[in-house]
Motif scaffolding. Structure first.
Motif, PDB file in Angstrom:
ATOM      1  N   VAL A 391      39.778 -13.996 -51.740  1.00  8.98           N
ATOM      2  CA  VAL A 391      40.238 -15.216 -51.086  1.00  8.98           C
ATOM      3  C   VAL A 391      41.731 -15.082 -50.800  1.00  8.98           C
ATOM      4  O   VAL A 391      42.516 -14.809 -51.722  1.00  8.98           O
ATOM      5  CB  VAL A 391      39.967 -16.446 -51.970  1.00  8.98           C
ATOM      6  CG1 VAL A 391      40.461 -17.716 -51.280  1.00  8.98           C
ATOM      7  CG2 VAL A 391      38.476 -16.551 -52.283  1.00  8.98           C
ATOM      8  N   PRO A 392      42.146 -15.231 -49.555  1.00  3.62           N
ATOM      9  CA  PRO A 392      43.578 -15.077 -49.254  1.00  3.62           C
ATOM     10  C   PRO A 392      44.412 -16.145 -49.966  1.00  3.62           C
ATOM     11  O   PRO A 392      44.009 -17.305 -50.078  1.00  3.62           O
ATOM     12  CB  PRO A 392      43.645 -15.237 -47.725  1.00  3.62           C
ATOM     13  CG  PRO A 392      42.247 -15.027 -47.247  1.00  3.62           C
ATOM     14  CD  PRO A 392      41.352 -15.489 -48.340  1.00  3.62           C
ATOM     15  N   THR A 481      65.034 -24.968 -50.465  1.00  2.85           N
ATOM     16  CA  THR A 481      64.089 -23.924 -50.056  1.00  2.85           C
ATOM     17  C   THR A 481      62.970 -23.787 -51.077  1.00  2.85           C
ATOM     18  O   THR A 481      62.894 -22.792 -51.805  1.00  2.85           O
ATOM     19  CB  THR A 481      64.808 -22.582 -49.883  1.00  2.85           C
ATOM     20  OG1 THR A 481      65.458 -22.260 -51.119  1.00  2.85           O
ATOM     21  CG2 THR A 481      65.824 -22.646 -48.773  1.00  2.85           C
ATOM     22  N   PRO A 482      62.106 -24.765 -51.184  1.00  2.00           N
ATOM     23  CA  PRO A 482      60.968 -24.602 -52.105  1.00  2.00           C
ATOM     24  C   PRO A 482      59.936 -23.630 -51.542  1.00  2.00           C
ATOM     25  O   PRO A 482      59.830 -23.427 -50.334  1.00  2.00           O
ATOM     26  CB  PRO A 482      60.403 -26.021 -52.207  1.00  2.00           C
ATOM     27  CG  PRO A 482      60.769 -26.663 -50.902  1.00  2.00           C
ATOM     28  CD  PRO A 482      62.087 -26.062 -50.516  1.00  2.00           C
ATOM     29  N   LYS A 483      59.159 -23.020 -52.450  1.00  2.00           N
ATOM     30  CA  LYS A 483      58.063 -22.133 -52.081  1.00  2.00           C
ATOM     31  C   LYS A 483      56.781 -22.656 -52.704  1.00  2.00           C
ATOM     32  O   LYS A 483      56.746 -22.977 -53.895  1.00  2.00           O
ATOM     33  CB  LYS A 483      58.325 -20.698 -52.547  1.00  2.00           C
ATOM     34  CG  LYS A 483      59.355 -19.954 -51.731  1.00  2.00           C
ATOM     35  CD  LYS A 483      59.413 -18.492 -52.144  1.00  2.00           C
ATOM     36  CE  LYS A 483      60.405 -17.727 -51.287  1.00  2.00           C
ATOM     37  NZ  LYS A 483      60.444 -16.289 -51.638  1.00  2.00           N
ATOM     38  N   LEU A 484      55.750 -22.709 -51.897  1.00  2.00           N
ATOM     39  CA  LEU A 484      54.448 -23.176 -52.355  1.00  2.00           C
ATOM     40  C   LEU A 484      53.438 -22.055 -52.193  1.00  2.00           C
ATOM     41  O   LEU A 484      53.509 -21.263 -51.257  1.00  2.00           O
ATOM     42  CB  LEU A 484      54.001 -24.405 -51.560  1.00  2.00           C
ATOM     43  CG  LEU A 484      55.003 -25.561 -51.447  1.00  2.00           C
ATOM     44  CD1 LEU A 484      54.439 -26.650 -50.552  1.00  2.00           C
ATOM     45  CD2 LEU A 484      55.315 -26.119 -52.821  1.00  2.00           C
ATOM     46  N   SER A 485      52.494 -21.992 -53.112  1.00  2.00           N
ATOM     47  CA  SER A 485      51.405 -21.012 -53.034  1.00  2.00           C
ATOM     48  C   SER A 485      50.092 -21.744 -53.245  1.00  2.00           C
ATOM     49  O   SER A 485      49.980 -22.589 -54.142  1.00  2.00           O
ATOM     50  CB  SER A 485      51.569 -19.910 -54.094  1.00  2.00           C
ATOM     51  OG  SER A 485      52.764 -19.182 -53.883  1.00  2.00           O
ATOM     52  N   THR A 486      49.115 -21.406 -52.434  1.00  2.00           N
ATOM     53  CA  THR A 486      47.809 -22.046 -52.553  1.00  2.00           C
ATOM     54  C   THR A 486      46.744 -21.117 -52.006  1.00  2.00           C
ATOM     55  O   THR A 486      47.031 -20.220 -51.202  1.00  2.00           O
ATOM     56  CB  THR A 486      47.780 -23.394 -51.816  1.00  2.00           C
ATOM     57  OG1 THR A 486      46.509 -24.023 -52.020  1.00  2.00           O
ATOM     58  CG2 THR A 486      48.003 -23.202 -50.327  1.00  2.00           C
ATOM     59  N   LEU A 487      45.517 -21.319 -52.440  1.00  2.00           N
ATOM     60  CA  LEU A 487      44.390 -20.559 -51.915  1.00  2.00           C
ATOM     61  C   LEU A 487      44.022 -21.059 -50.534  1.00  2.00           C
ATOM     62  O   LEU A 487      44.301 -22.209 -50.169  1.00  2.00           O
ATOM     63  CB  LEU A 487      43.185 -20.672 -52.851  1.00  2.00           C
ATOM     64  CG  LEU A 487      43.279 -19.951 -54.203  1.00  2.00           C
ATOM     65  CD1 LEU A 487      42.053 -20.263 -55.039  1.00  2.00           C
ATOM     66  CD2 LEU A 487      43.424 -18.460 -54.024  1.00  2.00           C
ATOM     67  N   SER A 540      40.706 -14.922 -38.449  1.00  2.00           N
ATOM     68  CA  SER A 540      40.837 -13.518 -38.054  1.00  2.00           C
ATOM     69  C   SER A 540      42.147 -13.288 -37.307  1.00  2.00           C
ATOM     70  O   SER A 540      42.726 -14.201 -36.724  1.00  2.00           O
ATOM     71  CB  SER A 540      39.649 -13.107 -37.179  1.00  2.00           C
ATOM     72  OG  SER A 540      39.609 -13.888 -36.006  1.00  2.00           O
ATOM     73  N   GLY A 541      42.576 -12.025 -37.319  1.00  2.00           N
ATOM     74  CA  GLY A 541      43.818 -11.677 -36.640  1.00  2.00           C
ATOM     75  C   GLY A 541      45.044 -12.209 -37.347  1.00  2.00           C
ATOM     76  O   GLY A 541      46.096 -12.362 -36.716  1.00  2.00           O
ATOM     77  N   GLU A 542      44.926 -12.519 -38.662  1.00  2.00           N
ATOM     78  CA  GLU A 542      46.037 -13.053 -39.443  1.00  2.00           C
ATOM     79  C   GLU A 542      46.624 -14.310 -38.799  1.00  2.00           C
ATOM     80  O   GLU A 542      47.834 -14.525 -38.782  1.00  2.00           O
ATOM     81  CB  GLU A 542      47.130 -11.996 -39.651  1.00  2.00           C
ATOM     82  CG  GLU A 542      46.695 -10.818 -40.498  1.00  2.00           C
ATOM     83  CD  GLU A 542      47.844  -9.932 -40.900  1.00  2.00           C
ATOM     84  OE1 GLU A 542      48.910 -10.036 -40.262  1.00  2.00           O
ATOM     85  OE2 GLU A 542      47.689  -9.147 -41.844  1.00  2.00           O
ATOM     86  N   GLN A 543      45.725 -15.146 -38.275  1.00  2.00           N
ATOM     87  CA  GLN A 543      46.128 -16.450 -37.763  1.00  2.00           C
ATOM     88  C   GLN A 543      45.983 -17.484 -38.875  1.00  2.00           C
ATOM     89  O   GLN A 543      45.032 -17.449 -39.652  1.00  2.00           O
ATOM     90  CB  GLN A 543      45.262 -16.852 -36.564  1.00  2.00           C
ATOM     91  CG  GLN A 543      45.356 -15.911 -35.377  1.00  2.00           C
ATOM     92  CD  GLN A 543      46.621 -16.137 -34.573  1.00  2.00           C
ATOM     93  OE1 GLN A 543      47.229 -17.196 -34.641  1.00  2.00           O
ATOM     94  NE2 GLN A 543      47.019 -15.129 -33.810  1.00  2.00           N
ATOM     95  N   ILE A 634      50.500 -14.476 -45.705  1.00  2.00           N
ATOM     96  CA  ILE A 634      49.165 -14.248 -46.267  1.00  2.00           C
ATOM     97  C   ILE A 634      49.243 -13.098 -47.255  1.00  2.00           C
ATOM     98  O   ILE A 634      49.777 -12.033 -46.962  1.00  2.00           O
ATOM     99  CB  ILE A 634      48.151 -13.931 -45.153  1.00  2.00           C
ATOM    100  CG1 ILE A 634      48.131 -15.062 -44.109  1.00  2.00           C
ATOM    101  CG2 ILE A 634      46.753 -13.727 -45.729  1.00  2.00           C
ATOM    102  CD1 ILE A 634      47.284 -14.736 -42.889  1.00  2.00           C
ATOM    103  N   VAL A 635      48.681 -13.317 -48.445  1.00  2.00           N
ATOM    104  CA  VAL A 635      48.631 -12.289 -49.483  1.00  2.00           C
ATOM    105  C   VAL A 635      47.187 -12.189 -49.956  1.00  2.00           C
ATOM    106  O   VAL A 635      46.583 -13.196 -50.338  1.00  2.00           O
ATOM    107  CB  VAL A 635      49.550 -12.636 -50.667  1.00  2.00           C
ATOM    108  CG1 VAL A 635      49.447 -11.558 -51.739  1.00  2.00           C
ATOM    109  CG2 VAL A 635      50.978 -12.782 -50.191  1.00  2.00           C
ATOM    110  N   PHE A 636      46.634 -10.963 -49.913  1.00  2.00           N
ATOM    111  CA  PHE A 636      45.267 -10.758 -50.387  1.00  2.00           C
ATOM    112  C   PHE A 636      45.293 -10.222 -51.807  1.00  2.00           C
ATOM    113  O   PHE A 636      46.190  -9.495 -52.187  1.00  2.00           O
ATOM    114  CB  PHE A 636      44.525  -9.776 -49.481  1.00  2.00           C
ATOM    115  CG  PHE A 636      44.140 -10.368 -48.150  1.00  2.00           C
ATOM    116  CD1 PHE A 636      42.968 -11.084 -48.014  1.00  2.00           C
ATOM    117  CD2 PHE A 636      44.964 -10.231 -47.066  1.00  2.00           C
ATOM    118  CE1 PHE A 636      42.617 -11.626 -46.793  1.00  2.00           C
ATOM    119  CE2 PHE A 636      44.635 -10.769 -45.835  1.00  2.00           C
ATOM    120  CZ  PHE A 636      43.451 -11.471 -45.706  1.00  2.00           C
TER     121      PHE A 636
END
Length: 636
Positions: A391-392, A481-487, A540-543, A634-636
């Motif tokens: 899941v990206p 400059t906050p950073k958020l990460s989510t699935l 797809s296409g890293e969109q 995007i991080v896999f």
């Protein structure tokens, strides 16, 4: 001239040495050896300065040991010669150093020099023996994941004994091969395959037979070849099938062509032809029509029983066939998930895949416990593998720029009477904001008295005057400059805000004859927040499609000191699509305010110049702008 001549001699000597080394096939190695010899000789030149003295010699057919002794004696260099040193010297040396002659002789006659103190011992050069070849056993390329029970292997003509030992040690599963197969060579390439399927493919690729017993042993046997005139393939018409039924066995692959034939008869003839032991719980009279080519036996049986009430299972190399509900044909297996959580995955499984299966979530090991027909379990496991994809993870970098600018101009003169005497105080520079007492004003008035008949008198003791001429400018530029990460498909949000409090008083009367008021003070809170909610969807296409909700609220003035502050809010919702690592700007959250208030003497406060003496004014201009930059990664 001597230096130039020496230079050319060294140049010719070095060229000759390099050419000879190249002809011997030792080129670079020989050059390094002679460089080391020269360094060893250079290190003792302090104790043996004769090594650097020039030599003028012309000899013909002189024994090499005699030449070295004479060279050492004439130049005061201690040279010892090994008894087994042989060779004749015929050369003309002119204006070269002893070191250069020794290096030349070492090259010409394959000499070596052993130096002890300042003694040079010349001996024949012996090439070092090559290092013995160390046998490094081949490490089999086999990888196993115990959680998912998946294996990958790359075998190239490796012995069966070595492969089974490596798999058993790595997986803990016992593989036993029949006598005489220990030297059979195996070759296959598999990557990340369920263990049981990997064993089937290993058997298929190497013409062996692997079966799993009830006690979880894997038995490896030689595959039984079809009989008949030493041919690898042949056709056989089955009497029970009629003229349209036949099958072909090509090594380990089967082709079957039947039209509306009894399933039981097809199975009996198929197992008998392959030489496989089987057991039928009941006679299967249902008809079957199949036309398949080049499939394995397990694949053929899965296709034959699909959609029927029958299934099969292999126990101790015996194929058992019967109805799915029979206890002996049910299987229980643990299926691991590697890339996603097992939580709620059951609700995503199609009903036709899970029909007839009992499924339980095993959260502690992130796996599913599945009980039912073995072919159905394999079908469900195959489906789970398809949806069990990484899941990206979307990292969202947010740059919030809040720009505020204000300008306040206050001017005018204010005078009046206070309840108490006022002291002179205030600021003269850089802005004028002064409060004058009655004493200061009287001193100023007295300074004007005495000009003719002018007499301004004096002011009362509690009189005061305020003079204000000032301007305030302010620019506030706040960046965060906050950073958020989510699935992928899950919302990420951030909230930044302030909280202010106001008092709420409540008066309660207690008692009847002697009422007593009780005042209760409660502090209530009001919040003004900046809230950002983002939900990413990776395609797809890293969109990346982003659902964005932005809301900003600020405090306004209070209508009274005890009243709650007012609030003003700005909000917008947007959905945009960007590429991976693209930066987008969300702007337009802009607010402007202008306030121009004043008070003064009627009419006089409107006359130019005089209005500065008979009025006071305050002009307030403010502007705020909020810009939001968003960058998804995007991080896999």
């Amino acid at each position: 001239m001597k230096m130039i001549k020496k230079y050319y001699i060294l140049l010719i000597l070095g060229f000759w040495l390099n050419t000879t080394g190249a002809q011997d096939g030792t080129g670079e190695t020989e050059t390094i050896r002679f460089e080391l010899l020269k360094q060893k000789l250079d290190q003792i030149t302090t104790e043996s300065p004769g090594l650097e003295e020039p030599v003028d010699l012309s000899v013909s057919n002189i024994a090499l040991p005699e030449f070295l002794r004479a060279l050492g004696k004439n130049n005061a260099v201690n040279i010892s010669v090994a008894p087994d040193l042989k060779g004749l010297v015929t050369n003309n040396f002119n204006n070269v150093t002893v070191i250069e002659v020794l290096i030349f002789l070492a090259k010409q006659y394959q000499l070596d020099y052993d130096i002890t103190g300042n003694i040079i011992h010349a001996l024949p050069y012996k090439k070092p023996l090559p290092p013995p070849e160390v046998f490094v056993p081949k490490v089999l390329d086999i990888k196993y994941d115990s959680l998912s029970d998946r294996i990958g292997m790359h075998l190239e003509n490796d012995s069966l004994a070595k492969v089974t030992r490596a798999i058993t040690q790595l997986t803990g599963k016992n593989l036993v091969f029949a006598p005489g197969l220990e030297n059979k060579r195996l070759s296959i390439y598999l990557q990340d395959v369920p263990f049981d399927q990997a064993m089937d493919k290993l058997a298929f690729a190497n013409q062996i037979r692997i079966s799993k017993t009830e006690d979880e042993f894997y038995l490896i046997e030689q595959r039984v070849q079809a009989k008949g005139n030493d041919r690898e393939e042949r056709f056989k018409d089955l009497n029970q099938m009629g003229p349209k039924g036949k099958f072909k066995v090509d090594s380990t692959l089967i082709s079957l062509e039947v039209v509306n034939q009894p399933m039981g008869a097809v199975l009996e003839n198929l197992f008998a032809e392959l030489g496989i032991d089987y057991f039928l719980y009941a006679q299967i009279s249902e008809g079957v029509t199949m036309h398949v080519h080049n499939v394995t036996l397990n694949g053929l049986l899965q296709k034959m029983f699909y959609g029927t009430k029958y299934t099969y299972r292999v126990r101790d190399s015996i194929y058992i066939v019967g109805e799915r509900e029979l206890e002996g044909l049910r299987e229980t297996k643990q299926v691991y998930l590697r890339n996603r959580s097992v939580d709620k995955i059951i609700q995503f499984l199609p009903g036709d895949v899970t029909k007839g299966l009992e499924i339980k979530e095993f959260t502690e090991l992130n796996s599913l416990l599945i009980s039912g027909s073995y072919p159905q379990i394999l079908a469900l496991e195959s489906f789970i593998q398809k949806i069990d994809q990484p899941v990206p993870v979307v990292i969202i970098e947010v740059l919030i720029v809040d720009y505020q600018r204000n300008n306040i101009v206050s001017s005018g003169i204010e005078a009046g009477l206070s309840s108490e005497a006022v002291e002179t105080q205030g600021v003269l520079y850089p802005a004028l904001d002064m409060t004058l007492s009655s004493g200061s004003i009287n001193q100023l008035l007295q300074s004007f008295n005495g000009f003719g008949s002018l007499n301004l008198g004096a002011v009362a003791p509690n009189f005061y005057a305020k003079i204000k001429f000032l301007e305030d400018n302010g620019v506030l530029n706040v960046k965060s400059t906050p950073k958020l990460s989510t699935l992928n498909g899950h919302e990420a949000n951030i909230s930044i805000g302030n909280t202010e409090y106001y008092v709420v008083e409540q008066t309660n009367i207690t008692g009847v004859q002697n009422p007593i008021p009780v005042i209760t003070r409660n502090y209530q809170q009001v919040q003004a927040n900046f809230t950002l909610k983002i939900k990413p969807y990776v395609s797809s296409g890293e969109q990346v499609t982003l659902e964005i909700d932005v809301e900003q609220s600020d405090f306004t003035g209070r209508i009274s000191p005890e009243a709650p502050p007012g609030t003003v809010s700005r909000k917008f919702t947007s959905m945009i699509r960007v590429r991976n690592n693209d930066m987008i700007l969300l702007g337009g959250l802009e607010e402007k305010g202008y306030d121009d208030t004043g008070r003064g003497v009627p009419l006089l406060s409107r006359i130019p110049v005089l209005r500065w003496l008979f009025s006071s004014r305050t002009r307030d201009y403010n502007k705020s702008k909020l810009n939001i930059f968003i960058k998804p990664t995007i991080v896999f």
